[in-house]
Scaffold this motif. Structure first.
Motif, PDB file in Angstrom:
ATOM      1  N   ASN A  82      19.297 -19.464 -19.308  1.00  0.00           N
ATOM      2  CA  ASN A  82      18.757 -18.103 -19.342  1.00  0.00           C
ATOM      3  C   ASN A  82      19.688 -17.135 -20.068  1.00  0.00           C
ATOM      4  N   VAL A  83      20.725 -17.659 -20.712  1.00  0.00           N
ATOM      5  CA  VAL A  83      21.719 -16.830 -21.396  1.00  0.00           C
ATOM      6  C   VAL A  83      21.569 -16.976 -22.909  1.00  0.00           C
ATOM      7  N   ASP A  84      21.559 -15.845 -23.620  1.00  0.00           N
ATOM      8  CA  ASP A  84      21.527 -15.871 -25.081  1.00  0.00           C
ATOM      9  C   ASP A  84      22.966 -16.026 -25.578  1.00  0.00           C
ATOM     10  N   LEU A  85      23.375 -17.260 -25.780  1.00  0.00           N
ATOM     11  CA  LEU A  85      24.757 -17.543 -26.171  1.00  0.00           C
ATOM     12  C   LEU A  85      25.053 -17.079 -27.596  1.00  0.00           C
ATOM     13  N   GLU A  86      24.040 -17.088 -28.448  1.00  0.00           N
ATOM     14  CA  GLU A  86      24.248 -16.647 -29.829  1.00  0.00           C
ATOM     15  C   GLU A  86      24.605 -15.167 -29.867  1.00  0.00           C
ATOM     16  N   LYS A  87      23.857 -14.363 -29.108  1.00  0.00           N
ATOM     17  CA  LYS A  87      24.151 -12.933 -29.046  1.00  0.00           C
ATOM     18  C   LYS A  87      25.520 -12.693 -28.405  1.00  0.00           C
ATOM     19  N   ALA A  88      25.803 -13.433 -27.343  1.00  0.00           N
ATOM     20  CA  ALA A  88      27.079 -13.272 -26.669  1.00  0.00           C
ATOM     21  C   ALA A  88      28.237 -13.529 -27.628  1.00  0.00           C
ATOM     22  N   ALA A  89      28.124 -14.603 -28.431  1.00  0.00           N
ATOM     23  CA  ALA A  89      29.173 -14.934 -29.389  1.00  0.00           C
ATOM     24  C   ALA A  89      29.309 -13.851 -30.453  1.00  0.00           C
ATOM     25  N   ALA A  90      28.165 -13.346 -30.902  1.00  0.00           N
ATOM     26  CA  ALA A  90      28.182 -12.309 -31.941  1.00  0.00           C
ATOM     27  C   ALA A  90      28.879 -11.044 -31.450  1.00  0.00           C
ATOM     28  N   TYR A  91      28.721 -10.740 -30.176  1.00  0.00           N
ATOM     29  CA  TYR A  91      29.317  -9.528 -29.609  1.00  0.00           C
ATOM     30  C   TYR A  91      30.712  -9.770 -29.026  1.00  0.00           C
ATOM     31  N   GLY A  92      31.157 -11.011 -29.029  1.00  0.00           N
ATOM     32  CA  GLY A  92      32.449 -11.307 -28.441  1.00  0.00           C
ATOM     33  C   GLY A  92      32.449 -11.255 -26.931  1.00  0.00           C
ATOM     34  N   ILE A  93      31.278 -11.464 -26.331  1.00  0.00           N
ATOM     35  CA  ILE A  93      31.163 -11.485 -24.876  1.00  0.00           C
ATOM     36  C   ILE A  93      31.352 -12.922 -24.398  1.00  0.00           C
ATOM     37  N   LYS A  94      32.330 -13.132 -23.545  1.00  0.00           N
ATOM     38  CA  LYS A  94      32.592 -14.469 -23.017  1.00  0.00           C
ATOM     39  C   LYS A  94      31.617 -14.769 -21.875  1.00  0.00           C
ATOM     40  N   VAL A  95      31.102 -15.995 -21.852  1.00  0.00           N
ATOM     41  CA  VAL A  95      30.224 -16.444 -20.771  1.00  0.00           C
ATOM     42  C   VAL A  95      30.925 -17.600 -20.063  1.00  0.00           C
ATOM     43  N   MET A  96      31.050 -17.484 -18.729  1.00  0.00           N
ATOM     44  CA  MET A  96      31.683 -18.539 -17.944  1.00  0.00           C
ATOM     45  C   MET A  96      30.773 -18.910 -16.785  1.00  0.00           C
TER      46      MET A  96
END
Length: 332
Positions: A82-96
């Motif tokens: 349910n996480v948009d990892l592409e957007k997270a990477a683009a914004y520099g948001i780490k997902v753990m």
């Protein structure tokens, strides 16, 4: 570090507050509302948000979190579809995430669903409450010397395989990677072989592009007649309309589901006063050989404690600029 905790249930807050004393550098504020594109704006001024498998951490939410200045998304669960990892990477948001908390908890619940669907425990309970002590409709089958097919042999699948072995079942499995811990008693086969040979099929694989609707009309047709199907992994692994078609065709002896495609609005919510129009869940519950629970496979004291500790450890690792293996990154 300031963390905004979304979709807080009483047990969440109690579990986390038991452990936050060990993490003096972390401050948590709790919200009952879930994470969505609209509620993400509430995270302004926070370093991180804590979300769950039912949260909306998609593209629009990532946009809002980025605008709010959030740098870390803490998933207090193993799943991250349910996480948009592409957007997270683009914004520099780490997902753990929490890749493993109590695999035994989920595996034990999977077997509980299998046993309930097999021996019609849910029906027996209702009958006896009405002073009906007849045995009509309660016939089951022995699991002893039957074949259990485990789809996905990570930590949870491995725990389920060991439980099935304890019941005296022959255990076969399908996975891209073979688990060396199971070499002594598990035979790895192709998916088609597993479908054709198993009396009990239990799903324990992640939801990805290549596993979406893994159970569908074609794969159901390859199963033995009278099979028991259990899913405690992700609802999207099973194409619900095809499952219902198979149940109506009497393909399944029993079905046990802790997850299902329509669950997002239902998970952990009390909807007993609502009329669930066009509800797939209601259609499934209309069958006497189907047992559904509300995503509770993980719900043990030990599992909650492990989830809390790992989530807080993830926050500490991020703050220190360290990697601990729980990072979720976009696949290249």
């Amino acid at each position: 570090m300031r963390i905004l905790f979304f979709d807080t249930k009483t047990y969440d807050k109690e579990s986390f507050e038991k452990q936050t004393g060990n993490y003096p550098a972390i401050e948590i504020d709790y919200l009952k509302t879930d994470l969505t594109p609209k509620t993400a704006t509430l995270a302004k001024g926070y370093d991180a948000v804590c979300a769950f498998v039912s949260s909306d951490v998609g593209s629009d939410t990532m946009d809002a979190l980025h605008e709010a200045g959030v740098k870390l998304v803490l998933m207090r669960c193993a799943g991250f579809n349910n996480v948009d990892l592409e957007k997270a990477a683009a914004y520099g948001i780490k997902v753990m995430r929490v890749p493993g908390y109590s695999p035994e908890a989920v595996a034990e619940h999977a077997m509980a669903l299998a046993l309930t669907a097999n021996r019609r425990i849910h029906k027996a309970y209702v009958k006896v409450r009405e002073n009906d002590f007849s045995l009509g409709g309660l016939m089951g089958m022995n699991f002893y010397q039957k074949t259990a097919g485990i789809v996905g042999t990570g930590k949870i699948g491995a725990a389920m395989a060991k439980i099935c072995r304890g019941f005296g079942m022959k255990v076969i499995a399908y996975d891209v990677y073979q688990n060396p811990e199971l070499a002594d008693f598990v035979e790895y086969v192709t998916l088609d072989e597993l479908l054709a040979s198993s009396d009990l099929i239990s799903l324990h694989c992640p939801l990805m592009d290549n596993t979406y609707h893994l159970i569908n009309r074609e794969t159901i047709a390859k199963m033995k007649d009278g099979v028991i199907l259990v899913n405690t992994s992700r609802g999207g692994l099973v194409k619900t309309d095809d499952l219902i078609e198979g149940i109506r065709a009497r393909k399944f002896f029993g079905v046990g589901l802790d997850v299902y495609e329509e669950e997002t609005k239902n998970v952990f919510e009390d909807r007993s006063d609502e009329i669930l129009e066009h509800s797939t869940t209601a259609r499934l519950l209309s069958f006497p050989n189907v047992m559904i629970t509300s995503h509770q496979g993980f719900f043990t004291e030990e599992a909650l404690a492990a989830i809390c500790k790992t989530t807080l450890d993830n926050a500490v690792a991020f703050e220190k600029g360290e990697r601990n293996g729980n990072e979720v990154e976009e696949r290249q």
